[in-house]
Structures are given as structure tokens and as C-alpha cells.
Design a protein around this motif. Structure first.
Motif, PDB file in Angstrom:
ATOM      1  N   ILE A  88      11.580  39.302 -11.299  1.00 15.77           N
ATOM      2  CA  ILE A  88      12.409  39.903 -11.972  1.00 15.77           C
ATOM      3  C   ILE A  88      12.580  38.927 -13.420  1.00 15.77           C
ATOM      4  N   LEU A  89      12.957  37.836 -13.372  1.00 24.04           N
ATOM      5  CA  LEU A  89      12.891  36.828 -14.489  1.00 24.04           C
ATOM      6  C   LEU A  89      11.574  36.823 -15.219  1.00 24.04           C
ATOM      7  N   SER A  90      10.554  36.900 -14.429  1.00 24.63           N
ATOM      8  CA  SER A  90       9.398  36.814 -14.963  1.00 24.63           C
ATOM      9  C   SER A  90       8.866  38.136 -15.997  1.00 24.63           C
ATOM     10  N   ASP A  91       9.403  39.306 -15.572  1.00 21.33           N
ATOM     11  CA  ASP A  91       9.259  40.347 -16.517  1.00 21.33           C
ATOM     12  C   ASP A  91       9.983  40.194 -17.704  1.00 21.33           C
ATOM     13  N   LEU A  92      11.254  39.571 -17.774  1.00 24.95           N
ATOM     14  CA  LEU A  92      12.067  39.461 -18.922  1.00 24.95           C
ATOM     15  C   LEU A  92      11.589  38.407 -19.748  1.00 24.95           C
ATOM     16  N   VAL A 135       9.183  24.481 -19.515  1.00 27.46           N
ATOM     17  CA  VAL A 135      10.268  25.220 -19.347  1.00 27.46           C
ATOM     18  C   VAL A 135      10.388  25.728 -17.930  1.00 27.46           C
ATOM     19  N   ILE A 136      11.602  25.887 -17.098  1.00 26.03           N
ATOM     20  CA  ILE A 136      11.744  26.212 -15.867  1.00 26.03           C
ATOM     21  C   ILE A 136      12.906  27.289 -15.924  1.00 26.03           C
ATOM     22  N   LEU A 137      12.580  28.522 -15.606  1.00 18.66           N
ATOM     23  CA  LEU A 137      13.548  29.461 -15.660  1.00 18.66           C
ATOM     24  C   LEU A 137      14.200  29.848 -14.228  1.00 18.66           C
ATOM     25  N   ALA A 138      15.473  29.758 -14.319  1.00 13.62           N
ATOM     26  CA  ALA A 138      15.952  30.021 -12.831  1.00 13.62           C
ATOM     27  C   ALA A 138      17.408  30.944 -13.026  1.00 13.62           C
ATOM     28  N   ASN A 139      17.574  31.646 -11.964  1.00 17.09           N
ATOM     29  CA  ASN A 139      18.817  32.477 -12.085  1.00 17.09           C
ATOM     30  C   ASN A 139      19.946  31.688 -12.271  1.00 17.09           C
ATOM     31  N   GLY A 140      19.999  30.760 -11.386  1.00 19.04           N
ATOM     32  CA  GLY A 140      21.314  30.088 -11.058  1.00 19.04           C
ATOM     33  C   GLY A 140      22.227  30.746 -10.230  1.00 19.04           C
ATOM     34  N   LEU A 141      23.487  30.194 -10.097  1.00 19.41           N
ATOM     35  CA  LEU A 141      24.535  30.718  -9.292  1.00 19.41           C
ATOM     36  C   LEU A 141      24.173  30.627  -7.650  1.00 19.41           C
ATOM     37  N   GLN A 142      23.538  29.469  -7.560  1.00 23.27           N
ATOM     38  CA  GLN A 142      23.041  28.984  -6.210  1.00 23.27           C
ATOM     39  C   GLN A 142      22.194  30.006  -5.513  1.00 23.27           C
ATOM     40  N   ALA A 178      19.120  27.968 -16.709  1.00 25.35           N
ATOM     41  CA  ALA A 178      20.021  28.974 -15.859  1.00 25.35           C
ATOM     42  C   ALA A 178      20.428  30.067 -16.635  1.00 25.35           C
ATOM     43  N   LEU A 179      19.787  31.109 -16.255  1.00 21.98           N
ATOM     44  CA  LEU A 179      19.835  32.456 -16.938  1.00 21.98           C
ATOM     45  C   LEU A 179      21.126  33.202 -16.867  1.00 21.98           C
ATOM     46  N   THR A 180      22.075  33.012 -15.901  1.00 19.65           N
ATOM     47  CA  THR A 180      23.236  33.437 -15.755  1.00 19.65           C
ATOM     48  C   THR A 180      24.455  32.809 -16.540  1.00 19.65           C
ATOM     49  N   THR A 208      22.778  44.489 -13.507  1.00 19.01           N
ATOM     50  CA  THR A 208      23.541  45.397 -14.700  1.00 19.01           C
ATOM     51  C   THR A 208      22.754  45.162 -16.018  1.00 19.01           C
ATOM     52  N   VAL A 209      22.377  46.171 -16.468  1.00  8.85           N
ATOM     53  CA  VAL A 209      21.630  45.907 -17.857  1.00  8.85           C
ATOM     54  C   VAL A 209      22.482  45.006 -19.035  1.00  8.85           C
ATOM     55  N   PRO A 210      23.604  45.155 -19.115  1.00 13.16           N
ATOM     56  CA  PRO A 210      24.281  43.995 -20.156  1.00 13.16           C
ATOM     57  C   PRO A 210      24.271  42.657 -19.626  1.00 13.16           C
ATOM     58  N   ASN A 211      24.089  42.396 -18.399  1.00 13.80           N
ATOM     59  CA  ASN A 211      23.688  40.884 -18.025  1.00 13.80           C
ATOM     60  C   ASN A 211      22.285  40.695 -18.081  1.00 13.80           C
ATOM     61  N   ALA A 212      21.519  41.569 -17.974  1.00 14.02           N
ATOM     62  CA  ALA A 212      19.883  41.360 -18.238  1.00 14.02           C
ATOM     63  C   ALA A 212      19.839  40.964 -19.638  1.00 14.02           C
ATOM     64  N   ARG A 213      20.695  41.563 -20.775  1.00 14.75           N
ATOM     65  CA  ARG A 213      20.575  41.388 -22.046  1.00 14.75           C
ATOM     66  C   ARG A 213      21.188  39.929 -22.211  1.00 14.75           C
ATOM     67  N   ILE A 214      22.149  39.294 -21.557  1.00 12.99           N
ATOM     68  CA  ILE A 214      22.247  37.937 -21.719  1.00 12.99           C
ATOM     69  C   ILE A 214      21.345  37.034 -21.374  1.00 12.99           C
ATOM     70  N   TYR A 215      20.537  37.584 -20.012  1.00 12.61           N
ATOM     71  CA  TYR A 215      19.379  36.741 -19.407  1.00 12.61           C
ATOM     72  C   TYR A 215      18.206  36.479 -20.753  1.00 12.61           C
TER      73      TYR A 215
END
Length: 336
Positions: free
Chosen positions: A23-27, A66-73, A93-95, A168-175
Motif C-alpha cells: 500500500i505504501l509502495s503504491d502511494l 530512503v526507507i518508507l515505513a508506516n510507523g505506529l509499531q 514514518a508516514l503516519t 481512511t482517505v484523509p490519512n492517506a493524503r497525509i501519507y
């Protein structure tokens, strides 16, 4: 916050990016375009909860810019894997910047865990020694490091906060904003392109949000209790007005107890759950058992922690959100 970023890269060579899951890769693709060379650790239909590192992953991490991670453990494996690979790339940390949900299954503190939500699993990862190991030793070391970290921080639990914020889409926009910032910091020459790509994609996400809200509006308020195998949709439920229940809790590698399943069966009957759904990363057995015992039909498959393959219904983030909403809506309305 984003991890401390290193010096900007010179020249126009591709930015070497490692993303922890699909999912992060697509973004990232939507922001980076053809300026990035992207490696994904957990690919389509893969499960980050049960990820097994490969020697190729060590090499990709060791060479990353660069390494992209979700974060929040979510990525309990990452610090150990970075140490094993000798990775020195900054971790984004994309969150960062979202409002995290408390993890409902965590009612007690864990010794040594960071109570702040600044993504302790992707900060302070050790940067280990040389990369001149044979592949077999690299693989063994990766397993050992990841296992030790999981043991220390609890493999079956994500910690204080629910990490599934992309639902949620609003969170994806922050990512997306965080990805653009990370790319710009690592490749200043490419920053105008990253920012333009991010703006264009953000417009698509804004349109998607309006589309999803319109589709959900037709679902009756009393038909919004949904059962899924693991608890990955709480952000979705909070944002779009659904109540999700799951026999497995947050992590797909935890075992649902017999009493827990029995309690959920009672709840499905009492609350008249509208639909049951399978997930692309979970064993269907539990949901099928609940369906058999309650008479509630399985309404289809949702995509939670991973995209589908390129020929599937959720090959991109936008496709995934559309598919999930459409599948829920159609199943609920058909069950009336």
C-alpha cells in the motif's frame, strides 16, 4: 516525526526507495514517478504481521536512499532488519501527523515501549556493520534480529496505537505529503517533480473521498455492523460510520480463542450484523465458521493490509478503497 534526514543526493540518478509493504509502495509510485527505483518488502497479498525477511531485502535496505515505513509499531521487524543489513538510510514514518487511534486490545503497558506515538519501531534502528556476508548468513542474521525485536516488543501486539491508519482517505493524503517531504529531503533536484506529483495525486484522493462518502450514504445506519477476520478497519469504521468486529484482534498471527469466537457469534446474533467478510491476508476459516453458526452470509473479500496483484480488484490504493466500499455496500444492501 520523520527520522533525521541525511544530505541531499547529487545528480539525477534514481532515488533508491525501500517501502515496507504494498500500500505504501503504491502511494510512493504516485509521488516518485520515474525518478525512483522502488523495492517493496511485503508485496501484494502479503502480510506484514508474518513477514519473513529474505537476503534480497537486506541488500535493498543496505543500498537504500530512503526507507518508507508506516510507523505506529506495525513494522516490528524493521529495526532488526536494518541492523542486519547495515542500512543507513533515513526512515520516514508516514503516519507522522495523523491522529492515532488507541489500540483497543492494549489495556496494559508494556515494559520498555514508547508511550509517545512518534513511531518507536522505525526510530533508533541500529546501523550494523559490513555487508560482506554470504547469503545464508545474511538470511539467518535477518531472522535472528527480527525475532529478537519481536520478542522484545511483542509480536502479537502493535502497541498503544492502532497502526492501520491508511484505511481512511484523509490519512492517506497525509501519507502522501510525508512521502513528498522525504523524497525532497533526499533528492532536492527532484523536489519540484515530487511536489507536483503529490499535488496531482492529492486531487485524485480528494475526489475519491467524495465518491466514497456518496456510496456509503445509501447504507442504512442500522446495517453497519461488519465482521472481518482481523481488526484492521477501525479507522475506516470511525471515519465512515461502521462498527467492525474481528475474532483475531489487531494481528493476523494471533489465535482467536474459542470463547472469543463464541462471544462474537452471540454478538453477531444480538446486534444483527449486516455482513461477514473475508480478507486477502487472513485464513477464511474463522469467518466461515461464524457464518455457519449465525446464518449470516459471507459478503465477499476486503483488502486490509495489502493490495491485490496487478490483475486483481485492488491493484492500487484508490482501487482498494473503491472495492472495499462497493463490496460492503453491495453485501449489506443484498442482505436486507
Amino acid at each position: 516525526m520523520l527520522a533525521c534526514l541525511g544530505p541531499a543526493r547529487a545528480g539525477a540518478a534514481e532515488l533508491r526507495v525501500v517501502s515496507t509493504f504494498s500500500i505504501l509502495s503504491d502511494l510512493a509510485k504516485n509521488v516518485g514517478g520515474d525518478r525512483i527505483a522502488l523495492t517493496t518488502l511485503v508485496g501484494p497479498n502479503g502480510d506484514a504481521h508474518t513477514y519473513e525477511p529474505r537476503p534480497a531485502d537486506l541488500k535493498a535496505l543496505g543500498a537504500a536512499d530512503v526507507i518508507l515505513a508506516n510507523g505506529l509499531q506495525l513494522e516490528g521487524f524493521l529495526p532488526g532488519l536494518m541492523q542486519a543489513s547495515g542500512a543507513r538510510a533515513p526512515v520516514a514514518a508516514l503516519t507522522d501527523g495523523i491522529t492515532p487511534r488507541l489500540n483497543g486490545e492494549e489495556d496494559h503497558d508494556h515494559d520498555g515501549q514508547d508511550e509517545d506515538h512518534d513511531h518507536g519501531d522505525v526510530h533508533g534502528a541500529g546501523h550494523g556493520g559490513g555487508q560482506g556476508h554470504e547469503q545464508a548468513h545474511e538470511h539467518e542474521q535477518a531472522h535472528e534480529q527480527a525475532h529478537e525485536h519481536e520478542h522484545e516488543h511483542g509480536h502479537h501486539h502493535h502497541g498503544k496505537y492502532d497502526p492501520h491508519a491508511w484505511q481512511t482517505v484523509p490519512n492517506a493524503r497525509i501519507y502522501v505529503s510525508n512521502i513528498a517531504r522525504a523524497f525532497c529531503a533526499a533528492d532536492r533536484q527532484g523536489c519540484p517533480a515530487y511536489e507536483a506529483n503529490a499535488r496531482a495525486y492529492d486531487g485524485k484522493l480528494a475526489a475519491l473521498q467524495a465518491e466514497l462518502e456518496a456510496a456509503i450514504a445509501g447504507i442504512p445506519a442500522d446495517r453497519r455492523t461488519i465482521i472481518t477476520p482481523h481488526d484492521a478497519f477501525a479507522y475506516f469504521g470511525q471515519a465512515y460510520g461502521f462498527k467492525f468486529e474481528a475474532p483475531q484482534g489487531m494481528s493476523t498471527d494471533s489465535e482467536a480463542s474459542a470463547s472469543g469466537v463464541a462471544a462474537l457469534v452471540r454478538q453477531v446474533r444480538e446486534e444483527k450484523a449486516a455482513a461477514l467478510f473475508l480478507e486477502n491476508i487472513s485464513n477464511p476459516r474463522l469467518v466461515e465458521q461464524i457464518s455457519k453458526e449465525t446464518g449470516v452470509k459471507v459478503g465477499g473479500k476486503l483488502y486490509s493490509d495489502a493490495l491485490s496483484g496487478p490483475d486483481g480488484p485492488a491493484a492500487t490504493y484508490i482501487d482498494m478503497m473503491r472495492h472495499n466500499v462497493r463490496t460492503i455496500r453491495d453485501a449489506v444492501l443484498a442482505s436486507r
